[in-house]
Design a protein around this motif. Structure first.
Motif, PDB file in Angstrom:
ATOM      1  N   LYS A 150       0.835  -1.212   0.000  1.00 41.72           N
ATOM      2  CA  LYS A 150       0.000   0.000   0.000  1.00 41.72           C
ATOM      3  C   LYS A 150       0.863   1.252   0.000  1.00 41.72           C
ATOM      4  CE  LYS A 150      -3.597   2.295   2.748  1.00 41.72           C
ATOM      5  NZ  LYS A 150      -4.491   2.161   3.943  1.00 41.72           N
ATOM      6  N   TYR A 151       1.931   1.248   0.825  1.00 38.06           N
ATOM      7  CA  TYR A 151       2.757   2.447   0.966  1.00 38.06           C
ATOM      8  C   TYR A 151       4.048   2.369   0.143  1.00 38.06           C
ATOM      9  CZ  TYR A 151      -0.509   3.598   4.667  1.00 38.06           C
ATOM     10  OH  TYR A 151      -1.658   3.874   5.372  1.00 38.06           O
ATOM     11  N   ASP A 152       4.233   1.269  -0.594  1.00 37.38           N
ATOM     12  CA  ASP A 152       5.354   1.116  -1.523  1.00 37.38           C
ATOM     13  C   ASP A 152       6.705   1.354  -0.836  1.00 37.38           C
ATOM     14  OD1 ASP A 152       6.535   0.547  -3.966  1.00 37.38           O
ATOM     15  OD2 ASP A 152       6.507   2.641  -4.624  1.00 37.38           O
ATOM     16  N   ILE A 153       6.938   0.626   0.251  1.00 35.28           N
ATOM     17  CA  ILE A 153       8.183   0.815   1.009  1.00 35.28           C
ATOM     18  C   ILE A 153       9.109  -0.408   0.950  1.00 35.28           C
ATOM     19  CG2 ILE A 153       7.279   2.581   2.572  1.00 35.28           C
ATOM     20  CD1 ILE A 153       6.822   0.376   4.654  1.00 35.28           C
ATOM     21  N   GLY A 166      12.988 -14.184  -0.501  1.00 32.30           N
ATOM     22  CA  GLY A 166      13.625 -13.960   0.791  1.00 32.30           C
ATOM     23  C   GLY A 166      14.690 -12.892   0.793  1.00 32.30           C
ATOM     24  N   PHE A 167      14.792 -12.117  -0.316  1.00 37.69           N
ATOM     25  CA  PHE A 167      15.774 -11.037  -0.430  1.00 37.69           C
ATOM     26  C   PHE A 167      15.049  -9.752  -0.833  1.00 37.69           C
ATOM     27  CE2 PHE A 167      18.072 -14.953  -1.194  1.00 37.69           C
ATOM     28  CZ  PHE A 167      19.251 -14.797  -0.468  1.00 37.69           C
ATOM     29  N   PRO A 168      14.343  -9.104   0.102  1.00 42.41           N
ATOM     30  CA  PRO A 168      13.532  -7.938  -0.259  1.00 42.41           C
ATOM     31  C   PRO A 168      14.371  -6.710  -0.582  1.00 42.41           C
ATOM     32  CG  PRO A 168      13.506  -8.254   2.116  1.00 42.41           C
ATOM     33  CD  PRO A 168      14.220  -9.444   1.537  1.00 42.41           C
ATOM     34  N   VAL A 169      13.767  -5.801  -1.353  1.00 40.81           N
ATOM     35  CA  VAL A 169      14.367  -4.501  -1.639  1.00 40.81           C
ATOM     36  C   VAL A 169      13.605  -3.455  -0.824  1.00 40.81           C
ATOM     37  CG1 VAL A 169      14.780  -2.734  -3.391  1.00 40.81           C
ATOM     38  CG2 VAL A 169      15.061  -5.157  -3.964  1.00 40.81           C
ATOM     39  N   TYR A 170      14.303  -2.778   0.078  1.00 37.23           N
ATOM     40  CA  TYR A 170      13.706  -1.689   0.863  1.00 37.23           C
ATOM     41  C   TYR A 170      13.910  -0.393   0.088  1.00 37.23           C
ATOM     42  CZ  TYR A 170      13.988  -5.118   4.653  1.00 37.23           C
ATOM     43  OH  TYR A 170      13.872  -6.253   5.409  1.00 37.23           O
ATOM     44  N   LYS A 171      12.886   0.458   0.060  1.00 35.07           N
ATOM     45  CA  LYS A 171      13.023   1.691  -0.706  1.00 35.07           C
ATOM     46  C   LYS A 171      12.263   2.830  -0.029  1.00 35.07           C
ATOM     47  CE  LYS A 171       9.400   0.176  -3.947  1.00 35.07           C
ATOM     48  NZ  LYS A 171       9.077  -0.056  -5.373  1.00 35.07           N
ATOM     49  N   GLY A 172      12.678   4.047  -0.356  1.00 33.60           N
ATOM     50  CA  GLY A 172      12.024   5.217   0.218  1.00 33.60           C
ATOM     51  C   GLY A 172      12.041   5.189   1.727  1.00 33.60           C
ATOM     52  N   LYS A 173      10.864   5.394   2.322  1.00 33.04           N
ATOM     53  CA  LYS A 173      10.781   5.417   3.780  1.00 33.04           C
ATOM     54  C   LYS A 173      11.069   4.048   4.385  1.00 33.04           C
ATOM     55  CE  LYS A 173       7.809   9.456   4.415  1.00 33.04           C
ATOM     56  NZ  LYS A 173       6.541   9.989   4.994  1.00 33.04           N
ATOM     57  N   GLY A 174      10.883   2.991   3.613  1.00 36.34           N
ATOM     58  CA  GLY A 174      11.246   1.656   4.092  1.00 36.34           C
ATOM     59  C   GLY A 174      12.734   1.532   4.330  1.00 36.34           C
ATOM     60  N   ALA A 175      13.546   2.052   3.396  1.00 31.41           N
ATOM     61  CA  ALA A 175      15.002   2.032   3.551  1.00 31.41           C
ATOM     62  C   ALA A 175      15.444   2.950   4.684  1.00 31.41           C
ATOM     63  CB  ALA A 175      15.669   2.440   2.241  1.00 31.41           C
ATOM     64  N   ARG A 176      14.767   4.103   4.794  1.00 32.00           N
ATOM     65  CA  ARG A 176      15.176   5.072   5.813  1.00 32.00           C
ATOM     66  C   ARG A 176      14.874   4.572   7.224  1.00 32.00           C
ATOM     67  NH1 ARG A 176      12.553  10.581   3.811  1.00 32.00           N
ATOM     68  NH2 ARG A 176      13.474  11.356   5.761  1.00 32.00           N
TER      69      ARG A 176
END
Length: 423
Positions: A150-153, A166-176
């Motif tokens: 939903k929040y594309d994180i 099992g190897f996710p990509v964190y991005k935007g606020k997810g990475a932060r």
């Protein structure tokens, strides 16, 4: 690895501890150890005796030759040759016995502490305490794997494309928020007196053996075949191995280290909600605390480490509980383990986020990690704990703090990540 003198002098205590662990064939394994140990000592004594005789005969030869007794000298030479051949056979036999003894010893797990409860499965673990109130979510609340879409994180599909499941990509606020948690956990450890280290994330076989991952868990570790290196399953392995083959001055005790690393585990996957999303990954980030203590101080240190992890969970405003693991659910090398679990409100289940363990001398015996205390060389006690593993912490933060208009970030993380909500 258990110490031979302890097994020899405490056979029944050792067997009782292995039975509490539900260790199969405990009696057979311990009898093998004691038989091989006796053979080793008998062979060593015989070898020492033969070498002594050989040295004595060698000393006689010169005197006999000087005295002109050539026949006696030649007889002594023949006896010396026989003794040397016998000593070689005994030395070869001794090496084989020692190899066989080591092969059995490494299959025997640690002895549980007296406070470890009986039991075979996680259902038999003892709940030591529970803290915080479980949140009540709004009627349209979702599990974290829906929230991250939903929040594309976090992007699991992109991770599959790049590496695999099992190897996710964190991005935007997810990475932060990932970076925020790492820095927060490290800073809290530094405040608690830990020294930060940044270790390698691959280790050799000796390091894997030293902390007990090998030969017990090689099937769970990623292996770089050409270089004979293993990707670490936890920072415990490289940080503890800093002290392999080390005699620590008493003035340097206790050792308190903390390190952040990515971790890699080839755990067998399965289907179902309990492994969806962030619940089980092959690569994840973790901050680890490692301690080396005098034996008499290690259990007080274990309680201190447990409180440190609990303090992190309280500051993150997450409901949690502490479990004392039963004999059948403990790790191979541990003498006592506390698991910390956080409440996942959308999944309505507890998620393990930390294990804090005391290994007593089990790892130190493999590592040859010692200190000279009161004039006597002693094995130290090693301890470690997750402080904390990130994936399930993030899952619980997302689920427990979701609102119709977005997800609230715990106040303690806001200065680190620079935003108060995900929306």
């Amino acid at each position: 690895m258990l110490q031979l003198p302890f097994i020899r002098e405490n056979k029944e205590t050792t067997l009782a501890g292995l039975r509490k662990r539900n260790f199969a064939n405990a009696e057979v394994a311990i009898d093998q150890v004691l038989t091989l140990d006796q053979n080793r000592r008998d062979t060593q004594r015989e070898l020492d005796d033969v070498l002594s005789q050989s040295n004595a005969k060698a000393g006689q030869i010169g005197a006999l030759m000087k005295a002109g007794d050539k026949a006696a000298a030649e007889a002594a030479k023949a006896e010396t040759a026989d003794l040397k051949a016998r000593s070689k056979d005994l030395a070869d036999a001794l090496r084989q016995i020692e190899s066989d003894l080591q092969a059995v010893l490494v299959t025997i797990p640690n002895i549980p502490h007296s406070s470890v409860p009986e039991g075979r499965t996680p259902e038999d673990n003892e709940v030591v305490l529970e803290h915080g109130e479980k949140p009540t979510l709004h009627e349209k609340a979702q599990p974290h794997w829906e929230l991250i879409k939903k929040y594309d994180i976090i992007d699991f599909e992109l991770g599959v494309k790049i590496s695999g499941a099992g190897f996710p990509v964190y991005k935007g606020k997810g990475a932060r928020i990932q970076r925020a948690m790492i820095n927060f956990f490290l800073d809290e450890a530094l405040k608690a007196g830990y020294m930060e280290v940044q270790p390698p994330i691959v280790v050799n076989e000796d390091s894997g053996f030293g902390t007990g991952q090998l030969p017990d868990k090689e099937g769970q570790m990623y292996y770089v075949m050409e270089d004979k290196l293993y990707l670490i399953p936890t920072a415990e392995v490289p940080i503890t191995n800093i002290y392999r083959d080390v005699i620590l001055p008493e003035s340097q005790l206790p050792v308190k280290n903390v390190g952040y690393t990515p971790c890699f585990r080839r755990e067998a996957g399965s289907w179902g909600a309990h492994v969806r999303g962030l619940n089980r990954l092959h690569q994840f980030d973790k901050v680890e605390i490692v301690r080396i203590e005098k034996p008499e101080n290690s259990y007080a240190a274990l309680e201190e480490m447990s409180l440190h992890v609990q303090n992190l969970l309280q500051k993150l405003e997450l409901p949690y509980r502490v479990l004392r693991l039963c004999g059948g659910d403990m790790g191979f090398t541990s003498a006592l383990t506390y698991d910390m679990e956080v409440w996942s409100a959308a999944q309505q289940r507890w998620l393990e986020v930390s294990s804090v363990s005391n290994f007593e001398t089990y790892q130190a015996n493999r590592l040859k990690l010692r200190s000279k205390l009161e004039g006597k060389m002693q094995l130290m006690h090693t301890l470690n704990g997750s402080a904390l593993a990130l994936p399930r912490i993030l899952a619980s933060i997302l689920e427990n703090n979701q609102m119709p208009e977005g997800i609230r970030i715990p106040k303690v993380l806001v200065p680190y990540c620079g935003f108060e909500t995900i929306e």
